[in-house]
Write a protein that holds these residues in place. Structure first.
Motif, PDB file in Angstrom:
ATOM      1  N   ALA A   1       0.671  -1.203   0.051  1.00 14.40           N
ATOM      2  CA  ALA A   1      -0.032  -0.124  -0.028  1.00 14.40           C
ATOM      3  C   ALA A   1       0.800   1.343  -0.148  1.00 14.40           C
ATOM      4  CB  ALA A   1      -0.643   0.059   1.165  1.00 14.40           C
TER       5      ALA A   1
ATOM      6  N   THR B   1       0.308   4.280  -2.557  1.00 20.76           N
ATOM      7  CA  THR B   1       0.021   5.440  -1.945  1.00 20.76           C
ATOM      8  C   THR B   1       0.705   6.737  -2.368  1.00 20.76           C
ATOM      9  OG1 THR B   1      -1.058   4.506  -0.116  1.00 20.76           O
ATOM     10  CG2 THR B   1      -0.538   6.809   0.224  1.00 20.76           C
TER      11      THR B   1
ATOM     12  N   ARG C   1       0.327   7.581  -5.984  1.00 21.42           N
ATOM     13  CA  ARG C   1      -0.763   8.488  -6.240  1.00 21.42           C
ATOM     14  C   ARG C   1      -0.421   9.809  -5.746  1.00 21.42           C
ATOM     15  NH1 ARG C   1      -6.578   7.498  -3.200  1.00 21.42           N
ATOM     16  NH2 ARG C   1      -7.637   9.326  -3.730  1.00 21.42           N
ATOM     17  N   ALA C   2      -0.296  10.143  -4.540  1.00 23.24           N
ATOM     18  CA  ALA C   2       0.176  11.310  -3.838  1.00 23.24           C
ATOM     19  C   ALA C   2       0.990  12.251  -4.561  1.00 23.24           C
ATOM     20  CB  ALA C   2       0.573  11.147  -2.475  1.00 23.24           C
TER      21      ALA C   2
ATOM     22  N   VAL D   1      -3.716  11.903   3.407  1.00 25.07           N
ATOM     23  CA  VAL D   1      -2.856  10.958   2.457  1.00 25.07           C
ATOM     24  C   VAL D   1      -2.220   9.890   3.140  1.00 25.07           C
ATOM     25  CG1 VAL D   1      -0.924  10.845   0.778  1.00 25.07           C
ATOM     26  CG2 VAL D   1      -2.338  12.913   0.865  1.00 25.07           C
TER      27      VAL D   1
ATOM     28  N   GLN E   1      -5.698   7.871   2.669  1.00 25.11           N
ATOM     29  CA  GLN E   1      -5.437   7.243   1.384  1.00 25.11           C
ATOM     30  C   GLN E   1      -4.724   5.865   1.660  1.00 25.11           C
ATOM     31  OE1 GLN E   1      -3.711   9.980  -1.449  1.00 25.11           O
ATOM     32  NE2 GLN E   1      -5.667  11.261  -1.296  1.00 25.11           N
ATOM     33  N   TYR E   2      -3.823   5.774   2.583  1.00 24.83           N
ATOM     34  CA  TYR E   2      -3.088   4.547   2.877  1.00 24.83           C
ATOM     35  C   TYR E   2      -3.920   3.500   3.287  1.00 24.83           C
ATOM     36  CZ  TYR E   2       0.103   1.223   5.117  1.00 24.83           C
ATOM     37  OH  TYR E   2       0.758   0.046   5.462  1.00 24.83           O
TER      38      TYR E   2
ATOM     39  N   VAL F   1      -6.030   2.255   0.354  1.00 27.06           N
ATOM     40  CA  VAL F   1      -5.410   1.321  -0.402  1.00 27.06           C
ATOM     41  C   VAL F   1      -5.308  -0.203   0.349  1.00 27.06           C
ATOM     42  CG1 VAL F   1      -3.276   0.670  -1.740  1.00 27.06           C
ATOM     43  CG2 VAL F   1      -4.527   3.083  -1.658  1.00 27.06           C
TER      44      VAL F   1
ATOM     45  N   THR G   1       4.127  11.485   2.964  1.00 24.85           N
ATOM     46  CA  THR G   1       4.356  10.302   2.934  1.00 24.85           C
ATOM     47  C   THR G   1       5.686   9.924   2.400  1.00 24.85           C
ATOM     48  OG1 THR G   1       1.947  10.657   2.067  1.00 24.85           O
ATOM     49  CG2 THR G   1       3.186   8.445   1.369  1.00 24.85           C
TER      50      THR G   1
ATOM     51  N   GLY H   1       6.869   6.121   2.024  1.00 22.70           N
ATOM     52  CA  GLY H   1       6.427   5.966   0.605  1.00 22.70           C
ATOM     53  C   GLY H   1       7.342   5.812  -0.526  1.00 22.70           C
TER      54      GLY H   1
END
Length: 305
Positions: free
Chosen positions: A34, A38, A41-42, A78, A82-83, A86, A196, A200
């Motif tokens: 994830a 994430t 996307r971010a 986010v 968002q994490y 997902v 993130t 991320g």
């Protein structure tokens, strides 16, 4: 805005939202974790909103202390919301998060009541209980087996995301009263992408692009360009021109449309496996939407004496 254009905006937003849950499923499964999805996307969404700043999105005019609040919103939006979205979508089916996120008005009501230490009206508690009964039907705690357990695990992750999203909605609403909501959302996305990066970016750099399917890349582009950018702009346009009841209908239609789209795409092989659209899902959907309707309904004015 004409009536025809209003209905067009509503239908378009519902269709795009349904596409989010369905197309993001492939990305959630194909990306190795994830965190990498994430971050991708971010990062892409942050670039898009920065490019649109000054045209479709006004330039920010926040006070110094308000930038700190925007940063806090970014942390909620986010690396948290968002994490976990997902993470949950990896294990559940698209129709479940669509239904669970429809609970947002109910969760906002409960959180607001807790923060203000003021209980909601009794009639609204009926809506809360009906919605919770619908969630119980969705989770089916009385059933056992690996497939149900996997769905339930994904749904619980999504449930955490709904609570975070409700908290974001409450916090962002206060800033949006003083600033354009597009600006608030855009810069929350930018800060969220920055927050993130520590977990991320290493995960994203470890991804082998050749191992990601075309469907997953489509899901990523949809999440960043459609969900985080285009739908945000469309939603704010709707809020500016539509009545609250129309916006509520638009939001509440998403679970049903998502379920129908998932069934259609599963029949042609786009989605794999059982989509869990049996009688209990529809029963739970009816309870949740009925509960949300009760919570959103405006109380009748007292009759003048």
């Amino acid at each position: 805005m004409t009536a025809a254009r209003s209905y067009l905006f509503m239908a378009l937003h519902v269709a795009l939202a349904a596409g989010t849950y369905v197309f993001a499923k492939a990305a959630a499964v194909d990306f190795p974790d994830a965190a990498s999805l994430t971050m991708a996307r971010a990062g892409l969404a942050a670039v898009l909103v920065l490019l649109l700043t000054g045209s479709a999105i006004p330039r920010p005019r926040f006070k110094p202390q308000e930038w700190l609040r925007i940063a806090g919103l970014g942390a909620l939006l986010v690396p948290l919301n968002q994490y976990v979205f997902v993470r949950g979508l990896r294990d559940t089916v698209p129709s479940h998060p669509a239904l669970l996120y429809a609970l947002t008005p109910v969760v906002v009501l409960v959180l607001t009541a807790a923060l203000e230490r003021r209980p909601p009206a009794r009639s609204r508690w009926v809506g809360v209980l009906a919605a919770l009964a619908g969630v119980l039907a969705l989770l089916r705690p009385w059933e056992a087996g690996p497939e149900v357990a996997t769905l339930r695990r994904g749904d619980l992750w999504i449930g955490i995301g709904v609570v975070v999203w409700a908290a974001y909605t409450i916090a962002a609403g206060r800033l949006a009263r003083r600033h354009d909501a597009r600006v608030v959302t855009a810069w929350a996305l930018v800060f969220g992408a920055v927050f993130t990066l520590p977990f991320g970016l290493p995960a994203l750099l470890a991804v082998d692009p050749a191992s990601i399917s075309l469907r997953a890349w489509l899901g990523l582009v949809w999440l960043a360009a459609v969900t985080s950018t285009a739908m945000m702009l469309l939603w704010n346009a709707m809020l500016a021109h539509l009545e609250p009841v129309q916006v509520a209908i638009c939001a509440n239609a998403q679970p049903v449309v998502t379920a129908l789209l998932a069934a259609a795409l599963a029949s042609v092989g786009w989605l794999r496996g059982d989509q869990d659209l049996g009688p209990l899902f529809w029963f739970g959907t009816a309870l949740v939407l009925a509960g949300v309707w009760v919570v959103q309904r405006r109380p009748r004015a007292a009759h003048p004496l």
